[in-house]
Design a protein around this motif. Structure first.
Motif, mmCIF file in Angstrom:
data_model
loop_
_atom_site.group_PDB
_atom_site.id
_atom_site.type_symbol
_atom_site.label_atom_id
_atom_site.label_comp_id
_atom_site.label_asym_id
_atom_site.label_seq_id
_atom_site.Cartn_x
_atom_site.Cartn_y
_atom_site.Cartn_z
ATOM 1 N N LYS A 134 1.843 -14.497 10.002
ATOM 2 C CA LYS A 134 2.921 -14.371 10.986
ATOM 3 C C LYS A 134 4.291 -14.530 10.332
ATOM 4 N N GLN A 135 4.355 -15.376 9.321
ATOM 5 C CA GLN A 135 5.626 -15.637 8.653
ATOM 6 C C GLN A 135 5.950 -14.596 7.591
ATOM 7 N N SER A 136 4.988 -13.733 7.258
ATOM 8 C CA SER A 136 5.188 -12.735 6.194
ATOM 9 C C SER A 136 4.789 -11.350 6.690
ATOM 10 N N PRO A 137 5.424 -10.841 7.738
ATOM 11 C CA PRO A 137 4.964 -9.588 8.368
ATOM 12 C C PRO A 137 5.065 -8.356 7.479
ATOM 13 N N SER A 138 5.887 -8.412 6.426
ATOM 14 C CA SER A 138 6.061 -7.233 5.564
ATOM 15 C C SER A 138 5.097 -7.229 4.380
ATOM 16 N N LEU A 139 4.298 -8.272 4.241
ATOM 17 C CA LEU A 139 3.412 -8.374 3.082
ATOM 18 C C LEU A 139 1.994 -7.943 3.432
ATOM 19 N N PRO A 304 -20.358 10.626 -5.241
ATOM 20 C CA PRO A 304 -20.319 9.412 -6.062
ATOM 21 C C PRO A 304 -18.973 8.687 -5.949
ATOM 22 N N MET A 305 -19.045 7.409 -5.703
ATOM 23 C CA MET A 305 -17.847 6.577 -5.592
ATOM 24 C C MET A 305 -18.096 5.249 -6.290
ATOM 25 N N ASN A 306 -17.008 4.550 -6.562
ATOM 26 C CA ASN A 306 -17.051 3.211 -7.143
ATOM 27 C C ASN A 306 -16.336 2.273 -6.181
ATOM 28 N N TYR A 307 -17.023 1.221 -5.755
ATOM 29 C CA TYR A 307 -16.442 0.304 -4.779
ATOM 30 C C TYR A 307 -15.101 -0.281 -5.232
ATOM 31 N N TYR A 308 -15.029 -0.677 -6.482
ATOM 32 C CA TYR A 308 -13.810 -1.341 -6.960
ATOM 33 C C TYR A 308 -12.638 -0.367 -7.049
ATOM 34 N N VAL A 309 -12.933 0.863 -7.415
ATOM 35 C CA VAL A 309 -11.874 1.877 -7.437
ATOM 36 C C VAL A 309 -11.386 2.136 -6.016
ATOM 37 N N ASN A 310 -12.321 2.287 -5.079
ATOM 38 C CA ASN A 310 -11.940 2.481 -3.678
ATOM 39 C C ASN A 310 -11.054 1.348 -3.183
ATOM 40 N N GLN A 311 -11.451 0.131 -3.503
ATOM 41 C CA GLN A 311 -10.710 -1.032 -3.040
ATOM 42 C C GLN A 311 -9.298 -1.066 -3.624
ATOM 43 N N LEU A 312 -9.188 -0.812 -4.914
ATOM 44 C CA LEU A 312 -7.880 -0.863 -5.555
ATOM 45 C C LEU A 312 -6.979 0.268 -5.060
ATOM 46 N N GLN A 313 -7.562 1.434 -4.819
ATOM 47 C CA GLN A 313 -6.785 2.544 -4.254
ATOM 48 C C GLN A 313 -6.251 2.188 -2.874
ATOM 49 N N THR A 314 -7.088 1.575 -2.058
ATOM 50 C CA THR A 314 -6.671 1.172 -0.713
ATOM 51 C C THR A 314 -5.559 0.136 -0.783
ATOM 52 N N PHE A 315 -5.716 -0.837 -1.660
ATOM 53 C CA PHE A 315 -4.703 -1.891 -1.793
ATOM 54 C C PHE A 315 -3.376 -1.303 -2.262
ATOM 55 N N ALA A 316 -3.417 -0.415 -3.259
ATOM 56 C CA ALA A 316 -2.192 0.202 -3.767
ATOM 57 C C ALA A 316 -1.489 0.997 -2.681
ATOM 58 N N LYS A 317 -2.257 1.761 -1.934
ATOM 59 C CA LYS A 317 -1.672 2.579 -0.862
ATOM 60 C C LYS A 317 -0.969 1.710 0.164
ATOM 61 N N ARG A 318 -1.599 0.605 0.530
ATOM 62 C CA ARG A 318 -1.001 -0.278 1.533
ATOM 63 C C ARG A 318 0.246 -0.971 1.005
ATOM 64 N N CYS A 319 0.225 -1.343 -0.268
ATOM 65 C CA CYS A 319 1.395 -2.012 -0.855
ATOM 66 C C CYS A 319 2.582 -1.067 -0.992
ATOM 67 N N LEU A 320 2.313 0.171 -1.369
ATOM 68 C CA LEU A 320 3.392 1.123 -1.633
ATOM 69 C C LEU A 320 3.878 1.813 -0.374
ATOM 70 N N HIS A 321 3.014 1.930 0.624
ATOM 71 C CA HIS A 321 3.398 2.572 1.885
ATOM 72 C C HIS A 321 2.987 1.664 3.039
ATOM 73 N N PRO A 322 3.642 0.529 3.172
ATOM 74 C CA PRO A 322 3.207 -0.451 4.184
ATOM 75 C C PRO A 322 3.264 0.135 5.589
ATOM 76 N N ASP A 323 2.191 -0.116 6.308
ATOM 77 C CA ASP A 323 2.136 0.263 7.719
ATOM 78 C C ASP A 323 1.881 -1.001 8.511
ATOM 79 N N ASP A 324 0.606 -1.405 8.584
ATOM 80 C CA ASP A 324 0.267 -2.667 9.209
ATOM 81 C C ASP A 324 -0.556 -3.466 8.212
#
Length: 363
Positions: A134-139, A304-324
């Protein structure tokens, strides 16, 4: 007019290129074995992330990783990572009992957070996280439940909602991964550090059930003998029962043979996701199968996918293009509360069995 439109298109194109070329600068807290698989080996596939710094209480381990993966800065303390001006986000890979302490510190320092599962250990941690969010809504906050970022989850939900096999009556999950060397000298075998198989593996089940049907309105029951090292649970059974009759059960274990499987029992069919941990070790395909005698019968096959690659891609996308960036955090809060409820059920059951002399009972 044409000149104005052309100028606008050039500016817009430049802006989009700038967004696409942005980099999330990551600092790593800890040098556990998971750091290589979860981050450093995945980095070549996620150009939007660069690791700028690492720190570990045993500095030699951080130096080893820095040399192997060309990490530019090896800092002397975990606190220095949070203070570093060229760190936008942190990855926390410490023992379970330290996760929430450093999540809260990182959010307070203005850093996005990716933390290994479980993010916290119980309701107090959940309440602290909810307050920090609640105190860090942009993170952005993300718990490292790697299976959450693979399309098999949404595909299963679509099958349930389609009604093609009738109502879903129950699900069964087994996640058993034998402990190498008994997890000796590992936080997984130390109770006060959040050891035990359900703390380590139960989050995968809870996240999937939360995504499939939600956790609200369920009643928990659980059982374990807590006969592992230091009184940790080495095999653990849990069940959630819902008002509409649906049941979801799980068996997690550090001592039974390896298996990672979900079964969904419908009115007219059983649907199976066998070996759903396979993309943990590399780029592998998964299939959703009908549980029939023909092994070639399947409902869906994924590339074929790699779980860790998927996770890091998702995290990067959220950090660089914050939505919710907070939505996933509140889902983690809900899971932590349910997790403790389940653990308390198992502990109460074990105490009752001990008092009555029924050491081998089942829930």
């Amino acid at each position: 007019m044409q000149c104005t439109i052309s100028a606008w298109l050039i500016v817009a194109d430049s802006y989009m290129n700038e967004l696409n070329n942005k980099t999330c600068r990551l600092g790593i807290l800890g040098s556990a074995a998971i750091v290589g698989r979860a981050i450093l080996d995945a980095i070549p596939y996620v150009p939007q992330v660069e690791v700028t710094a690492i720190a570990n209480r045993t500095r030699s381990k951080a130096l080893h990783l820095a040399h192997r993966y060309s990490i530019p800065h090896v800092l002397y303390s975990l606190e220095e990572i949070l203070e570093h001006p060229h760190v936008d986000a942190v990855y926390i890979a410490l023992s379970n009992d330290l996760h929430m302490e450093w999540v809260l510190s990182a959010l307070e320092a203005g850093k996005h957070v990716l933390v290994e599962k479980p993010a916290g250990l119980g309701k107090e941690d959940a309440e602290q996280l909810a307050s920090a969010l609640k105190q860090s809504p942009s993170l952005v906050f993300m718990e490292g439940v790697i299976t959450a970022h693979h399309p098999w989850q949404s595909a299963l939900k679509a099958i349930v909602h389609s009604g093609q096999y009738g109502l879903l009556h129950r699900t069964e999950t087994r996640i058993s991964i034998p402990a190498p060397n008994g997890h000796r000298d590992n936080y997984r075998s130390v109770k006060l550090k959040g050891g035990g198989c359900f703390n380590d593996l139960g989050c995968y089940w809870l996240q999937w059930i939360q995504q499939l049907v939600g956790l609200n309105g369920s009643q928990a029951s659980a059982f374990s003998n807590f006969d592992g090292p230091d009184g940790c649970d080495w095999t653990f059974n849990a069940k959630l029962r819902y008002g509409n009759g649906f049941e979801a059960s799980v068996l997690t274990s550090f001592e039974l043979p390896y298996k990672a499987m979900h079964k969904l029992h419908f009115e007219r069919a059983t649907v199976v996701v066998p070996n759903f941990f396979r993309p943990l070790t590399g780029f592998y395909s998964l299939k959703i199968r009908l549980n029939v005698s023909n092994p070639h019968t399947y409902l869906k096959q994924f590339e074929p996918m790699n779980y860790y690659v998927n996770q890091l891609q998702t995290f990067a996308k959220r950090c660089l293009h914050p939505d919710d960036g907070q939505a996933e955090g509140y889902l983690s809060v809900e899971r932590m509360i349910m997790h403790q409820t389940i653990m308390e059920c198992a502990q109460q059951h074990a105490t009752m069995n001990h008092e009555t002399g029924n050491e081998g009972g089942h829930y």
